[in-house]
Enzyme design. Structure first.
Site, PDB file in Angstrom:
ATOM      1  N   CYS A 168      -9.703  -7.981  -0.203  1.00  0.00           N
ATOM      2  CA  CYS A 168      -9.506  -9.434  -0.047  1.00  0.00           C
ATOM      3  C   CYS A 168     -10.509 -10.051   0.917  1.00  0.00           C
ATOM      4  CB  CYS A 168      -8.081  -9.709   0.431  1.00  0.00           C
ATOM      5  SG  CYS A 168      -6.833  -9.092  -0.706  1.00  0.00           S
ATOM      6  N   GLN A 170       0.808  -1.213   0.000  1.00  0.00           N
ATOM      7  CA  GLN A 170       0.000   0.000   0.000  1.00  0.00           C
ATOM      8  C   GLN A 170       0.847   1.272   0.000  1.00  0.00           C
ATOM      9  OE1 GLN A 170      -3.230   0.606  -0.356  1.00  0.00           O
ATOM     10  NE2 GLN A 170      -3.743  -1.551  -0.543  1.00  0.00           N
TER      11      GLN A 170
END
Length: 395
Positions: free
Chosen positions: A326, A180
């Site tokens: 996810c 990220q």
């Protein structure tokens, strides 16, 4: 709404036109296998080196430290399993945090079944790993510490440089999941004394299905895929040249534009937080106000489920998330929000908005305006909220 507003850039980013155009020739004319000795193959081999140099330039490391993978998950798996296998004679203790991505947590659980011991560190209410906890958890048989650079759900930036200094005189390897963070904040593994670092191309406007693992000079990991001699014998399989060159171009662009993007996205992020907090009652910002990714807004709304908000926003043409991509669709609260101490009802009301350089102030205003309407309408249909509101009126 006529225009789609995309505010889920932590899940994936739109591949930039410049990256796509750069990839096209490698999908059509420049199709050679980099392992071939004729010119068509050699040209592709040089293209891989160019991509490696571009990524290394952003990391301020040498190109030979970069190994291409299929994405962040593979990079995380390789880093953890490879470290465990190569260091098992020194010990079987691993340290990570309770708010890591599932690519880390599930790999640690896999290693636990194979005789390794894992310490999962608590974090504070902002999602930050406390250095004192880490120091106390370190043991003589600790072989690996894996702490993410920045959290994918609440945007908390971890003290990676301080952790690296702490581990400088300890034999344990230090891995950070920078999926990220890379391309969004400065990521400097050599300065931070990081041994292994994972990243994924589709998080910074590159293609999906491609990533890399940084391996510090002198660190020896076992091969993760066996077969040919690609990636200097470390990862077998014919290279995905179009995706690799696309990721390299995306990294080059991200490195050049990073500081300006951070400044602009921080301003928009704080503007959005301010509007929501001042105009929508019974909400809570999750994660720190300052030490967070420039594009991350994660807020819990009481009396309405986060999944419901995401669906209703989608019906208005606005793409957001109720947590990590996810885990989307699962009827469970985010493990990240649970670990920072949120009660179940507050955690289930969380929505994550993640911005990009393509996000405009009008996008933010339109989103907040529609969000207000959605919450007002749905709260009125909730008997718990109705009773709560009446009680507050009497007071």
């Amino acid at each position: 709404m006529d225009k789609r507003i995309y505010l889920d850039n932590a899940a994936t980013t739109r591949m930039s036109d410049e990256v796509l155009n750069y990839m096209l020739s490698y999908l059509k004319e420049e199709y050679g296998n980099p392992s071939s000795i004729y010119d068509l193959g050699a040209d592709n081999k040089r293209a891989l080196l160019t991509a490696r140099k571009s990524i290394a330039g952003v990391l301020e490391c040498e190109p030979q430290n970069i190994y291409f993978t299929s994405g962040g998950t593979e990079s995380d798996n390789w880093a953890l399993i490879g470290s465990a296998e190569s260091r098992c004679h020194q010990g079987r203790h691993i340290i990570t945090s309770k708010i890591e991505h599932h690519a880390i947590i599930h790999t640690c659980q896999y290693l636990e079944k194979r005789g390794y011991e894992v310490t999962y560190l608590d974090v504070d209410e902002q999602g930050r790993v406390e250095l004192e906890r880490l120091q106390k958890a370190l043991r003589r048989d600790t072989i690996l510490v894996s702490i993410m650079t920045a959290n994918n759900e609440i945007g908390t930036i971890q003290p990676i440089e301080q952790i690296g200094l702490m581990l400088a005189n300890h034999p344990a390897l230090f891995h950070t999941d920078a999926v990220q963070a890379f391309g969004h904040i400065p990521v400097l593994p050599e300065k931070w004394k990081v041994d292994l670092l994972s990243a994924s191309g589709h998080k910074f406007h590159g293609p999906k299905g491609i990533g890399f693992l940084y391996v510090r000079e002198g660190i020896k990991l076992p091969s993760f895929l066996h077969g040919g001699k690609q990636e200097r014998g470390m990862r077998a399989g014919t290279e995905n040249v179009p995706a690799i060159v696309g990721m390299g171009k995306a990294a080059e662009i991200a490195g050049k534009t990073m500081l300006k993007r951070m400044e602009r996205e921080t301003s928009l992020r704080d503007y959005m937080i301010h509007r929501i907090e001042t105009e929508i009652p019974y909400c809570r910002l999750n994660g720190p106000r300052k030490n967070r990714l420039a594009n991350n807004v994660n807020i819990s709304f009481s009396f309405v489920d986060g999944e419901t908000i995401v669906i209703l926003l989608d019906m208005e043409g606005i793409c957001t998330s109720s947590g990590s991509a996810c885990t989307a669709g699962q009827a469970v609260s985010s493990h990240v929000l649970t670990e920072i101490g949120l009660p179940e009802d507050i955690a289930r009301g969380a929505v994550r908005f993640t911005l990009s350089e393509e996000t405009s102030k009008k996008d933010i205003d339109d989103t907040v305006d529609i969000l207000k309407q959605i919450l007002e309408k749905n709260r009125k249909m909730n008997p718990v909220y109705t009773s709560f509101a009446k009680l507050n009126q009497r007071r």
